[in-house]
Scaffold this active site. Structure first.
Site, PDB file in Angstrom:
ATOM      1  CG  HIS A   1      -8.088  -5.346   4.278  1.00 21.25           C
ATOM      2  ND1 HIS A   1      -9.331  -5.075   4.604  1.00 21.25           N
ATOM      3  CD2 HIS A   1      -7.336  -5.023   5.670  1.00 21.25           C
ATOM      4  CE1 HIS A   1      -9.540  -4.956   5.923  1.00 21.25           C
ATOM      5  NE2 HIS A   1      -8.259  -5.036   6.300  1.00 21.25           N
TER       6      HIS A   1
ATOM      7  CG  PHE B   1      -1.887   1.097   1.331  1.00 21.44           C
ATOM      8  CD1 PHE B   1      -3.062   1.027   0.497  1.00 21.44           C
ATOM      9  CD2 PHE B   1      -1.710   2.320   2.358  1.00 21.44           C
ATOM     10  CE1 PHE B   1      -3.775   2.466   0.625  1.00 21.44           C
ATOM     11  CE2 PHE B   1      -2.492   3.521   2.129  1.00 21.44           C
ATOM     12  CZ  PHE B   1      -3.573   3.449   1.471  1.00 21.44           C
TER      13      PHE B   1
HETATM   14  C1  DLZ Z   1      -2.288  -5.153   6.033  1.00 20.66           C
HETATM   15  C2  DLZ Z   1      -1.631  -5.934   4.995  1.00 20.66           C
HETATM   16  C3  DLZ Z   1      -2.106  -7.471   4.639  1.00 20.66           C
HETATM   17  C4  DLZ Z   1      -3.071  -7.941   5.502  1.00 20.66           C
HETATM   18  N1  DLZ Z   1      -1.496  -7.948   3.607  1.00 20.66           N
HETATM   19  C5  DLZ Z   1      -0.718  -7.416   2.699  1.00 20.66           C
HETATM   20  C6  DLZ Z   1       0.021  -8.203   1.785  1.00 20.66           C
HETATM   21  O1  DLZ Z   1      -0.366  -9.286   1.416  1.00 20.66           O
HETATM   22  N2  DLZ Z   1       1.055  -7.650   1.179  1.00 20.66           N
HETATM   23  C7  DLZ Z   1       1.531  -6.443   1.309  1.00 20.66           C
HETATM   24  O2  DLZ Z   1       2.400  -5.982   0.592  1.00 20.66           O
HETATM   25  N3  DLZ Z   1       0.918  -5.740   2.231  1.00 20.66           N
HETATM   26  C8  DLZ Z   1      -0.029  -6.362   3.010  1.00 20.66           C
HETATM   27  N4  DLZ Z   1      -0.706  -5.480   4.033  1.00 20.66           N
HETATM   28  C9  DLZ Z   1       0.205  -4.145   4.620  1.00 20.66           C
HETATM   29  C10 DLZ Z   1      -0.435  -2.900   3.646  1.00 20.66           C
HETATM   30  O3  DLZ Z   1      -0.103  -2.989   2.428  1.00 20.66           O
HETATM   31  C11 DLZ Z   1      -0.068  -1.718   4.555  1.00 20.66           C
HETATM   32  O4  DLZ Z   1       1.230  -1.685   4.804  1.00 20.66           O
HETATM   33  C12 DLZ Z   1      -0.726  -1.623   5.801  1.00 20.66           C
HETATM   34  O5  DLZ Z   1      -1.977  -1.535   5.615  1.00 20.66           O
HETATM   35  C13 DLZ Z   1      -0.291  -0.231   6.463  1.00 20.66           C
HETATM   36  O6  DLZ Z   1      -0.748   0.956   5.922  1.00 20.66           O
END
Ligand code: DLZ
Length: 156
Positions: A90, A59
């Protein structure tokens, strides 16, 4: 006058490349980083012209890429991340946010940002894409080099 074709290759001159790596699923993103570095170096990008930084998750990749472009003189950036369906409720939101975010940075900055983000159903699918052959980090690096070459050659 005939049609003018612009040649491109994966060995642009004096390329300065940034790489942003997401820490989520770092066992997989580390391998993508290795693949990207191997391709960059194999295509003549010098160590001193490569900068690597990490961000928390996929994200955050678009903003981290923007930070890098704002603070360093780079020709382009590779964004590396892995979003696994089983790993997040998500999944769709994170995938959509990072895809649109990277697209926006490309368009706003006018610099190429390669999309090296795996979106898979499970860890197995992700691991299959980060081996010696068909490493998606390496493929993102090749795409970036070609875009840098395209920009250089259009300006010549
Ligand atoms: C929170 C989250 C989850 C559940 N899964 C992943 C994932 O599979 N791959 C990834 O790169 N990031 C994940 N994140 C983290 C989010 O990208 C982000 O870092 C958080 O929601 C904080 O903004």
């Amino acid at each position: 006058m005939g049609v003018r074709y612009i040649e491109t290759n994966t060995q642009p001159k004096h390329a300065r490349v940034g790489i942003v790596v997401s820490r989520w699923n770092s066992n997989i993103t580390d391998r993508m980083l290795e693949g990207a570095l191997k391709v960059l170096k194999g295509n003549g990008v010098e160590d001193k012209n490569i900068i690597v930084a990490h961000c928390p998750g996929s994200f955050e990749l678009p903003l981290a890429v923007q930070f890098m472009l704002d603070s360093k003189p780079l020709d382009g950036v590779i964004a590396l991340g892995v979003v696994i369906r089983g790993g997040t409720p998500h999944f769709e939101y994170v995938c959509e946010a990072v895809t649109e975010g990277i697209l926006n940075v490309n368009q706003k900055s006018g610099k190429p940002v390669a999309f090296g983000v795996l979106t898979t159903d499970d860890v197995k699918q992700a691991l299959e894409r980060v081996g010696e052959e068909g490493n998606k980090g390496g493929e993102a690096a090749l795409a970036l080099l070609e875009m840098i070459s395209l920009k250089q050659n259009l300006n010549n």
